[in-house]
Design a protein around this motif. Structure first.
Motif, PDB file in Angstrom:
ATOM      1  N   GLU A  13      36.868  35.744  41.088  1.00 30.39           N
ATOM      2  CA  GLU A  13      35.424  35.501  41.106  1.00 30.39           C
ATOM      3  C   GLU A  13      35.177  34.012  40.884  1.00 30.39           C
ATOM      4  O   GLU A  13      35.402  33.483  39.795  1.00 30.39           O
TER       5      GLU A  13
ATOM      6  N   ASP B 133      32.629  32.279  40.415  1.00 29.93           N
ATOM      7  CA  ASP B 133      31.655  31.910  39.384  1.00 29.93           C
ATOM      8  C   ASP B 133      32.296  31.712  38.015  1.00 29.93           C
ATOM      9  O   ASP B 133      31.668  31.141  37.116  1.00 29.93           O
ATOM     10  N   ASN B 134      33.534  32.174  37.851  1.00 26.82           N
ATOM     11  CA  ASN B 134      34.205  32.042  36.556  1.00 26.82           C
ATOM     12  C   ASN B 134      34.908  30.696  36.385  1.00 26.82           C
ATOM     13  O   ASN B 134      35.524  30.452  35.343  1.00 26.82           O
TER      14      ASN B 134
ATOM     15  N   ARG C  88      40.997  43.884  38.964  1.00 26.00           N
ATOM     16  CA  ARG C  88      39.971  43.126  38.251  1.00 26.00           C
ATOM     17  C   ARG C  88      40.549  42.543  36.966  1.00 26.00           C
ATOM     18  O   ARG C  88      41.345  43.194  36.276  1.00 26.00           O
TER      19      ARG C  88
END
Length: 212
Positions: A50, A52-53, A110
């Motif tokens: 991800e 955004d991390n 994940r």
């Protein structure tokens, strides 16, 4: 070559994979380069996938790139960048672990970063104490409602990590060397490569300790 096809030669430190050369389009924005980098280095088990991390920062002064501006407006050719992992704010009463810690869902891939210790595994419940210590929220999983709101917690003592149960919902610790033990109220050692198996929800979470 048109301006939209111009490429930059960049070096990127991707944690222990340092000095990795990339040749992105100069028109890309940093989040797009981050996403491409995560895809390229997906074999690193602790990368979340991800964008955004993460941030991209200049190695020379650790200044973050502006996510809204294209690379060509911020960087010279052969600039050296570092992929930087964001940290969530520290909840009251918690502390940062001694090493970067992660739990990786073995089925879906994940990754949950454990930004604080104690780190609770479970589901949110504002009526429970220390709801902000919830580091691994499994509520959205198909079997998430079989996970207790306070299922288990990871702690640290003298540089070692431990896990203990906070509920009667069964959980098993599968050791990297092949052994197994039930996770009960008493903390048991949790080592790099061990797997936390939540029996009723059939969720397996691999514990990863990254060298800082």
């Amino acid at each position: 070559m048109s301006a939209s096809q111009t490429r930059l030669d960049l070096r990127i430190d991707v944690f222990e994979e340092e000095n990795q050369w990339a040749k992105p389009l100069a028109s890309l924005k940093p989040p797009e380069l981050i996403a491409a980098t995560l895809q390229e280095f997906r074999e690193l088990e602790y990368l979340s996938g991800e964008a955004d991390n993460y941030l991209l920062v200049k190695k020379e002064d650790m200044a973050p790139l502006d996510p809204e501006e294209p690379l060509q407006k911020q960087l010279a050719n052969e600039a050296h960048l570092v992929l930087w992992e964001k940290e969530r704010p520290l909840p009251n009463g918690a502390k940062r672990p001694s090493h970067p810690l992660y739990l990786r869902d073995q089925a879906a891939g994940r990754v949950f970063k454990l930004d604080w210790i104690p780190a609770i595994i479970g589901r949110p419940d504002p009526n429970q104490p220390h709801d902000d210590w919830l580091a691994v929220n499994l509520e959205a999983y198909p079997t998430g409602l079989r996970v207790s709101r306070r299922h288990a917690q990871i702690t640290e003592k003298d540089g070692r990590y431990f896990i203990n149960s906070l509920s009667r919902n069964p959980a098993i610790l599968k050791k990297a060397d092949g052994g197994e033990t039930d996770i009960g109220e008493k903390p048991v050692p949790l080592d790099n490569g061990d797997t936390v198996f939540l029996e009723r929800s059939n969720i397996s979470l691999k514990f990863i300790v990254r060298d800082a």
